[in-house]
Design a protein around this motif. Structure first.
Motif, PDB file in Angstrom:
ATOM      1  N   THR A  15       0.820  -1.221   0.000  1.00 42.41           N
ATOM      2  CA  THR A  15       0.000   0.000   0.000  1.00 42.41           C
ATOM      3  C   THR A  15       0.848   1.263   0.000  1.00 42.41           C
ATOM      4  OG1 THR A  15      -0.110  -0.028   2.431  1.00 42.41           O
ATOM      5  CG2 THR A  15      -1.884  -1.151   1.223  1.00 42.41           C
ATOM      6  N   ASP A  16       2.075   1.156   0.577  1.00 41.98           N
ATOM      7  CA  ASP A  16       2.928   2.331   0.737  1.00 41.98           C
ATOM      8  C   ASP A  16       4.379   1.948   0.501  1.00 41.98           C
ATOM      9  OD1 ASP A  16       1.123   4.549   2.393  1.00 41.98           O
ATOM     10  OD2 ASP A  16       0.602   2.489   2.914  1.00 41.98           O
ATOM     11  N   VAL A  17       5.134   2.894  -0.013  1.00 38.38           N
ATOM     12  CA  VAL A  17       6.587   2.780  -0.104  1.00 38.38           C
ATOM     13  C   VAL A  17       7.171   3.991   0.615  1.00 38.38           C
ATOM     14  CG1 VAL A  17       8.598   2.787  -1.631  1.00 38.38           C
ATOM     15  CG2 VAL A  17       6.532   1.528  -2.289  1.00 38.38           C
ATOM     16  N   VAL A  18       8.201   3.754   1.428  1.00 33.92           N
ATOM     17  CA  VAL A  18       8.962   4.848   2.021  1.00 33.92           C
ATOM     18  C   VAL A  18      10.368   4.793   1.442  1.00 33.92           C
ATOM     19  CG1 VAL A  18       9.846   5.914   4.127  1.00 33.92           C
ATOM     20  CG2 VAL A  18       7.637   4.747   4.162  1.00 33.92           C
ATOM     21  N   LEU A  19      10.847   5.904   0.942  1.00 34.90           N
ATOM     22  CA  LEU A  19      12.206   5.984   0.429  1.00 34.90           C
ATOM     23  C   LEU A  19      13.067   6.742   1.427  1.00 34.90           C
ATOM     24  CD1 LEU A  19      11.474   6.894  -3.300  1.00 34.90           C
ATOM     25  CD2 LEU A  19      11.875   4.622  -2.309  1.00 34.90           C
ATOM     26  N   THR A  20      14.106   6.075   1.941  1.00 36.26           N
ATOM     27  CA  THR A  20      15.002   6.804   2.838  1.00 36.26           C
ATOM     28  C   THR A  20      15.731   7.900   2.075  1.00 36.26           C
ATOM     29  OG1 THR A  20      16.813   5.222   2.469  1.00 36.26           O
ATOM     30  CG2 THR A  20      15.329   4.816   4.351  1.00 36.26           C
ATOM     31  N   HIS A  21      15.991   7.643   0.782  1.00 37.24           N
ATOM     32  CA  HIS A  21      16.534   8.660  -0.115  1.00 37.24           C
ATOM     33  C   HIS A  21      16.491   8.072  -1.521  1.00 37.24           C
ATOM     34  CE1 HIS A  21      19.915   6.128   1.015  1.00 37.24           C
ATOM     35  NE2 HIS A  21      20.700   6.656   0.091  1.00 37.24           N
ATOM     36  N   MET A  22      16.966   8.837  -2.509  1.00 34.93           N
ATOM     37  CA  MET A  22      16.767   8.438  -3.895  1.00 34.93           C
ATOM     38  C   MET A  22      18.049   8.013  -4.606  1.00 34.93           C
ATOM     39  SD  MET A  22      13.738  11.144  -4.946  1.00 34.93           S
ATOM     40  CE  MET A  22      13.916  10.878  -6.717  1.00 34.93           C
ATOM     41  N   VAL A  37       3.340   7.225   8.385  1.00 37.64           N
ATOM     42  CA  VAL A  37       2.957   6.428   7.227  1.00 37.64           C
ATOM     43  C   VAL A  37       1.820   5.478   7.577  1.00 37.64           C
ATOM     44  CG1 VAL A  37       3.797   4.782   5.509  1.00 37.64           C
ATOM     45  CG2 VAL A  37       5.296   6.608   6.336  1.00 37.64           C
ATOM     46  N   ALA A  38       1.872   4.932   8.780  1.00 32.07           N
ATOM     47  CA  ALA A  38       0.870   4.004   9.295  1.00 32.07           C
ATOM     48  C   ALA A  38       0.955   4.062  10.816  1.00 32.07           C
ATOM     49  CB  ALA A  38       1.145   2.591   8.788  1.00 32.07           C
ATOM     50  N   PRO A  39      -0.022   3.504  11.524  1.00 32.53           N
ATOM     51  CA  PRO A  39       0.074   3.508  12.988  1.00 32.53           C
ATOM     52  C   PRO A  39       1.387   2.882  13.460  1.00 32.53           C
ATOM     53  CG  PRO A  39      -2.121   2.847  12.310  1.00 32.53           C
ATOM     54  CD  PRO A  39      -1.304   2.932  11.056  1.00 32.53           C
ATOM     55  N   GLY A  40       2.184   3.667  14.178  1.00 32.30           N
ATOM     56  CA  GLY A  40       3.454   3.181  14.706  1.00 32.30           C
ATOM     57  C   GLY A  40       4.603   3.219  13.724  1.00 32.30           C
ATOM     58  N   VAL A  41       4.396   3.761  12.534  1.00 31.57           N
ATOM     59  CA  VAL A  41       5.452   3.807  11.516  1.00 31.57           C
ATOM     60  C   VAL A  41       5.627   5.258  11.060  1.00 31.57           C
ATOM     61  CG1 VAL A  41       6.265   2.925   9.301  1.00 31.57           C
ATOM     62  CG2 VAL A  41       4.816   1.490  10.758  1.00 31.57           C
ATOM     63  N   VAL A  42       6.761   5.849  11.415  1.00 27.55           N
ATOM     64  CA  VAL A  42       6.995   7.270  11.147  1.00 27.55           C
ATOM     65  C   VAL A  42       8.318   7.445  10.410  1.00 27.55           C
ATOM     66  CG1 VAL A  42       7.383   9.550  12.184  1.00 27.55           C
ATOM     67  CG2 VAL A  42       5.677   8.001  13.168  1.00 27.55           C
ATOM     68  N   ALA A  43       8.284   8.154   9.295  1.00 24.47           N
ATOM     69  CA  ALA A  43       9.499   8.532   8.566  1.00 24.47           C
ATOM     70  C   ALA A  43       9.918   9.915   9.042  1.00 24.47           C
ATOM     71  CB  ALA A  43       9.252   8.540   7.068  1.00 24.47           C
ATOM     72  N   GLU A  44      11.207  10.090   9.307  1.00 24.65           N
ATOM     73  CA  GLU A  44      11.712  11.355   9.856  1.00 24.65           C
ATOM     74  C   GLU A  44      12.967  11.775   9.094  1.00 24.65           C
ATOM     75  OE1 GLU A  44      14.202  12.228  13.744  1.00 24.65           O
ATOM     76  OE2 GLU A  44      12.107  11.824  14.244  1.00 24.65           O
ATOM     77  N   VAL A  94       9.760   2.493  13.948  1.00 28.79           N
ATOM     78  CA  VAL A  94       8.648   1.566  14.124  1.00 28.79           C
ATOM     79  C   VAL A  94       8.456   1.358  15.618  1.00 28.79           C
ATOM     80  CG1 VAL A  94       7.750  -0.736  13.614  1.00 28.79           C
ATOM     81  CG2 VAL A  94       9.205   0.438  11.937  1.00 28.79           C
ATOM     82  N   ALA A  95       7.237   1.564  16.113  1.00 34.04           N
ATOM     83  CA  ALA A  95       6.975   1.458  17.556  1.00 34.04           C
ATOM     84  C   ALA A  95       5.611   0.841  17.798  1.00 34.04           C
ATOM     85  CB  ALA A  95       7.052   2.838  18.211  1.00 34.04           C
ATOM     86  N   MET A 116      14.460   1.105  14.701  1.00 34.65           N
ATOM     87  CA  MET A 116      14.768   2.166  13.751  1.00 34.65           C
ATOM     88  C   MET A 116      15.417   1.558  12.511  1.00 34.65           C
ATOM     89  SD  MET A 116      17.572   5.283  13.923  1.00 34.65           S
ATOM     90  CE  MET A 116      16.872   6.086  15.361  1.00 34.65           C
ATOM     91  N   PHE A 117      14.850   1.877  11.341  1.00 36.96           N
ATOM     92  CA  PHE A 117      15.542   1.574  10.091  1.00 36.96           C
ATOM     93  C   PHE A 117      16.309   2.838   9.715  1.00 36.96           C
ATOM     94  CE2 PHE A 117      15.765   1.312   5.388  1.00 36.96           C
ATOM     95  CZ  PHE A 117      16.541   0.175   5.311  1.00 36.96           C
ATOM     96  N   ALA A 118      17.638   2.754   9.783  1.00 39.16           N
ATOM     97  CA  ALA A 118      18.477   3.943   9.685  1.00 39.16           C
ATOM     98  C   ALA A 118      18.929   4.261   8.269  1.00 39.16           C
ATOM     99  CB  ALA A 118      19.695   3.806  10.597  1.00 39.16           C
TER     100      ALA A 118
END
Length: 315
Positions: free
Chosen positions: A130-137, A212-219, A233-234, A241-243
């Motif tokens: 449903t979602d993709v998070v990119l840490t960078h490109m 992004v979703a409950p308990g999933v935050v991109a910063e 992720v909490a 943390m995915f760093a």
């Protein structure tokens, strides 16, 4: 290990559904399942990137760099960087964090680009994402979405979350402070441009943070690239943390060494020290793109140095 930690490092067939079934041709496991409270996390290997060891610390003295490699029983000339991607399931959402290299961009990287077939082997349908998070490109984080036939399998309402500063940066990227092998800057530019064009309608830019979703935050952290972000992720009392590319294996011993792919190496060094201090203080689990697979571990402070403590595999 506390009960919470025990729950956080489960890799049994019964836990979580994302674990799927091993492909018969895989002689070495290429995925590792973790539970963070009620959230399922699957670390998937996209393969490895063989790169010159100077990339680990181009501002370091060559003798010091060679000494560190010797202490780690690693070869002096080339170093295999793991390339890890994460799938997160929170509630009804399935979130892909980064997308691997995809096709080899004529840079002799044949051992990476395994993500799509390994997602299939894990029983993860691309249409369920449903979602993709990119840490960078950088290309090793977006290329999997450019493989022929992948876009057609994705949902038409797929949301791709990426920092607005990252999108802006790749409109006219600055490689002044990066130290990369020949061919990499051109490949990075071309891949980012193609990705932005093909997925423009799916992009959901954010400024500093995005739930992004409950308990999933991109910063957004910046440093490695202007829009580089980590994903937290909490759930319950568990934290992970995915760093992304904020932390490499050498960073624990030498956080002041500059990685060749860092576009602002001074800021990147400040970011990794801050993140490692936070991880050591909170005891949160850590996963990072280029730490040795499966990269799940903790950070400890050992005198004036940091120390990475890999978890004991649970199988």
């Amino acid at each position: 290990m506390t009960p919470a930690e025990a729950r956080s490092h489960t890799n049994t067939a019964a836990e979580p559904a994302l674990a799927g079934r091993s492909a018969p041709e895989e002689l070495v496991p290429s995925r590792y399942a973790v539970r963070v409270g009620d959230i399922e996390v699957l670390v998937v290997s996209d393969g490895v990137l063989p790169l010159p060891t100077t990339m680990l610390g181009h501002n370091a003295d060559a003798a010091d760099r060679a000494a560190w490699l010797g202490e780690m029983f690693l070869p002096a000339d080339a170093f295999d960087w793991s390339l890890n991607v994460v799938v997160v399931r929170s509630g009804a959402q399935t979130i892909l964090i980064d997308a691997g290299l995809g096709l080899d961009p004529d840079l002799n990287l044949p051992r990476a680009g395994q993500l799509i077939r390994r997602l299939t082997a894990a029983g993860i349908d691309l249409g369920s994402v449903t979602d993709v998070v990119l840490t960078h490109m950088h290309m090793d984080h977006i290329g999997g979405l450019l493989v022929d036939g992948v876009k057609e399998q994705l949902r038409p309402d797929l949301r791709i979350h990426v920092a607005a500063a990252e999108i802006k940066f790749w409109e006219s990227p600055d490689f002044t402070h990066a130290v990369m092998p020949q061919g990499f800057p051109d490949a990075l530019r071309a891949t980012a441009k193609r990705f932005a064009n093909e997925y423009r309608n799916h992009l959901r830019p954010f400024e500093d943070a995005c739930e992004v979703a409950p308990g999933v935050v991109a910063e957004r952290t910046g440093g490695h690239t202007p829009g580089h972000c980590v994903v937290r992720v909490a759930s319950g009392g568990d934290r992970l943390m995915f760093a992304g590319d904020a932390l490499f294996a050498v960073a624990f011993d030498h956080p002041d060494w500059y990685n060749g792919f860092e576009h602002d190496p001074e800021e990147a060094a400040r970011v990794r020290v801050r993140l490692m201090k936070e991880l050591a203080e909170t005891g949160s689990s850590l996963v990072a793109t280029h730490l040795p697979f499966p990269s799940v571990g903790h950070v400890a402070i050992d005198g004036n140095r940091f120390r990475w403590v890999p978890v004991f595999w649970d199988y």
